[in-house]
Design a protein around this motif. Structure first.
Motif, short mmCIF file in Angstrom:
data_model
loop_
_atom_site.label_atom_id
_atom_site.label_comp_id
_atom_site.label_asym_id
_atom_site.label_seq_id
_atom_site.Cartn_x
_atom_site.Cartn_y
_atom_site.Cartn_z
N SER A 1 42.01 26.99 58.08
CA SER A 1 42.51 27.48 59.36
C SER A 1 43.16 26.34 60.12
O SER A 1 42.57 25.27 60.25
N THR A 13 50.17 33.27 57.71
CA THR A 13 48.80 33.65 57.38
C THR A 13 48.79 34.62 56.19
O THR A 13 49.45 35.65 56.21
N GLN A 69 42.80 31.16 51.03
CA GLN A 69 43.17 31.75 52.31
C GLN A 69 43.77 30.70 53.24
O GLN A 69 43.19 29.62 53.43
N THR A 74 45.04 30.55 57.22
CA THR A 74 45.07 31.25 58.50
C THR A 74 45.68 30.34 59.54
O THR A 74 45.22 29.21 59.74
N SER A 83 46.48 30.20 63.44
CA SER A 83 46.16 30.88 64.69
C SER A 83 45.79 29.88 65.75
O SER A 83 45.22 28.83 65.45
#
Length: 116
Positions: free
Chosen positions: A11, A91, A111, A113, A115
């Motif tokens: 992330s 994402t 993954q 992400t 944000s």
């Protein structure tokens, strides 16, 4: 047995960077075309970038051109994707893929992400 294992996802905030890795085994890295593909929630797969066999040609989707860089290390049997200036629309789950003969092999994905 052909295996591809992605890592490096996580992330980050918009504008940040990540480097994805794809460790391969079961075939000779560098003599087949390798790609990165991503899939966002609820959407179909989107091709991101390709490293042609031999490593001399790199191709990018317009959505990532100028921000992402694909590369490979034959000695480490690893494909990379350096991702800079990340945007929320980046994402997705990112997969690496190897085109070997008539088959396409893909890893389990990592993954990413983006944000705030």
């Amino acid at each position: 047995e052909v295996q591809l294992v992605e890592s490096g996802g996580g992330s980050v905030q918009p504008g940040g960077s990540l480097r994805l890795s794809c460790a391969v085994s079961g075939f000779t890295f560098g003599i087949y075309d390798m790609s990165w593909v991503r899939q966002a929630p609820g959407e179909g797969p989107e091709w991101v970038s390709r490293l042609r066999r031999g490593g001399g040609t790199r191709i990018y989707a317009d959505s990532v051109k100028g921000r992402f860089t694909i590369s490979g290390d034959n000695a480490k049997n690893t494909l990379y994707l350096q991702m800079n200036s990340l945007k929320p629309e980046d994402t997705a789950v990112y997969f690496c893929a190897a085109e070997i003969g008539d088959s396409v092999y893909r890893g389990q994905g990592t993954q990413v992400t983006v944000s705030s």
